[in-house]
Design a protein around this motif. Structure first.
Motif, PDB file in Angstrom:
ATOM      1  N   MET A   1      -1.549  -5.677  -9.958  1.00  0.00           N
ATOM      2  CA  MET A   1      -2.795  -5.458 -10.676  1.00  0.00           C
ATOM      3  C   MET A   1      -3.419  -4.135 -10.313  1.00  0.00           C
ATOM      4  N   GLY A   2      -3.330  -3.730  -9.064  1.00  0.00           N
ATOM      5  CA  GLY A   2      -3.992  -2.527  -8.619  1.00  0.00           C
ATOM      6  C   GLY A   2      -3.402  -1.259  -9.170  1.00  0.00           C
ATOM      7  N   ARG A   3      -2.280  -1.357  -9.911  1.00  0.00           N
ATOM      8  CA  ARG A   3      -1.695  -0.164 -10.506  1.00  0.00           C
ATOM      9  C   ARG A   3      -2.538   0.362 -11.659  1.00  0.00           C
ATOM     10  N   PHE A   4      -3.534  -0.425 -12.092  1.00  0.00           N
ATOM     11  CA  PHE A   4      -4.376  -0.040 -13.215  1.00  0.00           C
ATOM     12  C   PHE A   4      -5.783   0.215 -12.727  1.00  0.00           C
ATOM     13  N   HIS A   5      -6.355   1.347 -13.082  1.00  0.00           N
ATOM     14  CA  HIS A   5      -7.653   1.738 -12.536  1.00  0.00           C
ATOM     15  C   HIS A   5      -8.634   2.094 -13.639  1.00  0.00           C
ATOM     16  N   ARG A   6      -9.871   1.641 -13.441  1.00  0.00           N
ATOM     17  CA  ARG A   6     -10.950   1.988 -14.364  1.00  0.00           C
ATOM     18  C   ARG A   6     -11.953   2.881 -13.657  1.00  0.00           C
ATOM     19  N   THR A   8     -15.879   4.817 -13.510  1.00  0.00           N
ATOM     20  CA  THR A   8     -17.248   4.325 -13.635  1.00  0.00           C
ATOM     21  C   THR A   8     -17.779   4.435 -15.048  1.00  0.00           C
ATOM     22  N   ASP A   9     -17.191   5.279 -15.886  1.00  0.00           N
ATOM     23  CA  ASP A   9     -17.645   5.392 -17.267  1.00  0.00           C
ATOM     24  C   ASP A   9     -16.906   4.448 -18.205  1.00  0.00           C
ATOM     25  N   GLY A  10     -16.047   3.574 -17.632  1.00  0.00           N
ATOM     26  CA  GLY A  10     -15.319   2.617 -18.451  1.00  0.00           C
ATOM     27  C   GLY A  10     -13.931   3.069 -18.833  1.00  0.00           C
ATOM     28  N   THR A  11     -13.571   4.328 -18.562  1.00  0.00           N
ATOM     29  CA  THR A  11     -12.243   4.802 -18.877  1.00  0.00           C
ATOM     30  C   THR A  11     -11.246   4.294 -17.857  1.00  0.00           C
ATOM     31  N   ALA A  12      -9.960   4.363 -18.192  1.00  0.00           N
ATOM     32  CA  ALA A  12      -8.950   3.776 -17.314  1.00  0.00           C
ATOM     33  C   ALA A  12      -7.619   4.482 -17.482  1.00  0.00           C
ATOM     34  N   HIS A  13      -6.737   4.240 -16.506  1.00  0.00           N
ATOM     35  CA  HIS A  13      -5.377   4.763 -16.548  1.00  0.00           C
ATOM     36  C   HIS A  13      -4.513   3.895 -15.653  1.00  0.00           C
ATOM     37  N   ASP A  14      -3.224   4.109 -15.692  1.00  0.00           N
ATOM     38  CA  ASP A  14      -2.348   3.341 -14.819  1.00  0.00           C
ATOM     39  C   ASP A  14      -1.417   4.277 -14.084  1.00  0.00           C
ATOM     40  N   HIS A  15      -1.013   3.861 -12.884  1.00  0.00           N
ATOM     41  CA  HIS A  15      -0.065   4.623 -12.102  1.00  0.00           C
ATOM     42  C   HIS A  15       0.352   3.793 -10.916  1.00  0.00           C
ATOM     43  N   ALA A  16       1.513   4.089 -10.369  1.00  0.00           N
ATOM     44  CA  ALA A  16       1.962   3.414  -9.153  1.00  0.00           C
ATOM     45  C   ALA A  16       1.513   4.233  -7.968  1.00  0.00           C
ATOM     46  N   HIS A  17       1.072   3.550  -6.905  1.00  0.00           N
ATOM     47  CA  HIS A  17       0.616   4.274  -5.742  1.00  0.00           C
ATOM     48  C   HIS A  17       0.720   3.394  -4.525  1.00  0.00           C
ATOM     49  N   GLY A  18       0.745   4.050  -3.387  1.00  0.00           N
ATOM     50  CA  GLY A  18       0.801   3.330  -2.130  1.00  0.00           C
ATOM     51  C   GLY A  18      -0.413   3.647  -1.304  1.00  0.00           C
ATOM     52  N   ASP A  19      -0.228   3.892  -0.020  1.00  0.00           N
ATOM     53  CA  ASP A  19      -1.346   4.167   0.877  1.00  0.00           C
ATOM     54  C   ASP A  19      -1.590   5.663   0.843  1.00  0.00           C
ATOM     55  N   ASN A 130      -5.515  -9.628   3.766  1.00  0.00           N
ATOM     56  CA  ASN A 130      -4.479  -8.596   3.814  1.00  0.00           C
ATOM     57  C   ASN A 130      -3.885  -8.434   2.424  1.00  0.00           C
ATOM     58  N   THR A 131      -3.947  -7.228   1.884  1.00  0.00           N
ATOM     59  CA  THR A 131      -3.432  -7.030   0.527  1.00  0.00           C
ATOM     60  C   THR A 131      -1.916  -7.122   0.475  1.00  0.00           C
ATOM     61  N   ALA A 132      -1.245  -7.005   1.620  1.00  0.00           N
ATOM     62  CA  ALA A 132       0.208  -7.163   1.654  1.00  0.00           C
ATOM     63  C   ALA A 132       0.625  -8.625   1.575  1.00  0.00           C
ATOM     64  N   ALA A 133      -0.328  -9.543   1.712  1.00  0.00           N
ATOM     65  CA  ALA A 133      -0.019 -10.970   1.702  1.00  0.00           C
ATOM     66  C   ALA A 133      -0.245 -11.531   0.299  1.00  0.00           C
ATOM     67  N   GLY A 134       0.668 -11.221  -0.596  1.00  0.00           N
ATOM     68  CA  GLY A 134       0.615 -11.767  -1.949  1.00  0.00           C
ATOM     69  C   GLY A 134      -0.066 -10.902  -2.976  1.00  0.00           C
ATOM     70  N   PHE A 135      -0.569  -9.731  -2.582  1.00  0.00           N
ATOM     71  CA  PHE A 135      -1.283  -8.867  -3.522  1.00  0.00           C
ATOM     72  C   PHE A 135      -0.625  -7.496  -3.689  1.00  0.00           C
ATOM     73  N   GLY A 136       0.609  -7.352  -3.244  1.00  0.00           N
ATOM     74  CA  GLY A 136       1.339  -6.115  -3.488  1.00  0.00           C
ATOM     75  C   GLY A 136       1.047  -4.988  -2.520  1.00  0.00           C
ATOM     76  N   GLY A 137       0.286  -5.252  -1.460  1.00  0.00           N
ATOM     77  CA  GLY A 137      -0.001  -4.206  -0.489  1.00  0.00           C
ATOM     78  C   GLY A 137      -0.880  -3.107  -1.029  1.00  0.00           C
ATOM     79  N   GLU A 138      -1.842  -3.466  -1.876  1.00  0.00           N
ATOM     80  CA  GLU A 138      -2.667  -2.459  -2.537  1.00  0.00           C
ATOM     81  C   GLU A 138      -3.597  -1.739  -1.567  1.00  0.00           C
ATOM     82  N   CYS A 139      -4.045  -0.537  -1.997  1.00  0.00           N
ATOM     83  CA  CYS A 139      -4.887   0.317  -1.165  1.00  0.00           C
ATOM     84  C   CYS A 139      -6.366   0.091  -1.437  1.00  0.00           C
ATOM     85  N   HIS A 140      -6.710  -1.109  -1.888  1.00  0.00           N
ATOM     86  CA  HIS A 140      -8.090  -1.439  -2.217  1.00  0.00           C
ATOM     87  C   HIS A 140      -8.210  -2.956  -2.295  1.00  0.00           C
TER      88      HIS A 140
END
Length: 264
Positions: A1-6, A8-19, A130-140
């Motif tokens: 889920m965290g690969r998609f980002h919105r 503050t103005d409501g705009t969004a994009h997607d990308h893969a990222h780590g720490d 822990n985001t690594a415990a079932g949430f893909g290890g997201e940075c947020h």
């Protein structure tokens, strides 16, 4: 889920990222998800999935808010880069406010309980996610992750819940988790340019805490330039200068937290 980002103005994009640390401060029409023309076969599908995932996060954030309201607890989303001093500030906060305000902590980290362990035994209940415990290890932390940790907290016996987000200057600012206020910690060891390089984080903050001011005599850091950069990005933000290590200025931070708790 965290690969998609919105934004503050409501705009969004997607990308893969780590720490990592990066920023995206694009100017788009409302709900524009960016140019996906490079994905010739899946561009339209990616837009559709992006909208649905962000809507799901907002729905869960609203559910979190409803639970906070029912319990009568106010919530602060505490964000910063790694090492800025969030956990040290939380330790000081619990010590200073613990007898006046019933504080709970939802601690977010990619892995380990190192920060959560530092908060144990101070009188505040702590729930670790822990985001690594079932949430893909997201940075947020997103709204779903926060919700997963709420059941381990006595919300109806708290006045204030502090959500210590994963250390990152970008992604945590892009997700509504149901908080009533957003605070970010910026250490003077990070450089004066950070508000300009990571404007979304600074722009979404209700309060910017300038930490480690006890180190200023030993650093080549232009505090006035930094404060000017904060004002350029977010002229309405409250700015508090303090040292979580020595306690200098922490009273002002505690007063701000009291105002959050007291807000209607």
């Amino acid at each position: 889920m965290g690969r998609f980002h919105r934004h503050t103005d409501g705009t969004a994009h997607d990308h893969a990222h780590g720490d990592h640390e990066h920023d995206h401060d694009h100017e788009h029409e409302h709900r524009d998800v960016g140019d996906h023309s490079g994905y010739a076969l899946t561009g339209t599908v990616r837009v559709d999935v992006l909208e649905r995932i962000l809507d799901e996060n907002d729905r869960i954030a609203d559910a979190n808010r409803a639970d906070f309201a029912a319990a009568g607890v106010r919530t602060v989303n505490l964000m910063s880069s790694p090492g800025a001093g969030k956990t040290t500030l939380l330790r000081r906060t619990i010590t200073e406010l613990g007898e006046q305000v019933r504080i709970g902590v939802l601690e977010g980290d990619i892995t380990t309980s190192l920060d959560a362990d530092q908060l144990q035994g101070l009188g505040a209940p702590v729930s670790l996610v822990n985001t690594a415990a079932g949430f893909g290890g997201e940075c947020h932390l997103d709204a779903v992750m926060v919700r997963s940790g709420l059941g381990r907290l006595p919300l109806d016996r708290l006045d204030l819940l502090v959500i210590e987000n994963v250390g990152n200057l970008v992604c945590p600012a892009e997700f509504d988790v149901g908080q009533h206020a957003r605070a970010m910690v910026a250490a003077v060891t990070e450089g004066e340019e950070k508000p300009l390089k990571y404007p979304v984080m600074f722009r979404t903050a209700d309060v910017v805490v300038v930490n480690k001011v006890d180190l200023l005599p030993h650093l080549d850091f232009d505090l006035d330039l930094f404060l000017g950069n904060v004002a350029a990005v977010n002229p309405t933000a409250t700015v508090i200068q303090l040292s979580a290590r020595t306690g200098e200025g922490v009273d002002a931070w505690c007063d701000w937290l009291r105002s959050v708790v007291a807000a209607p």
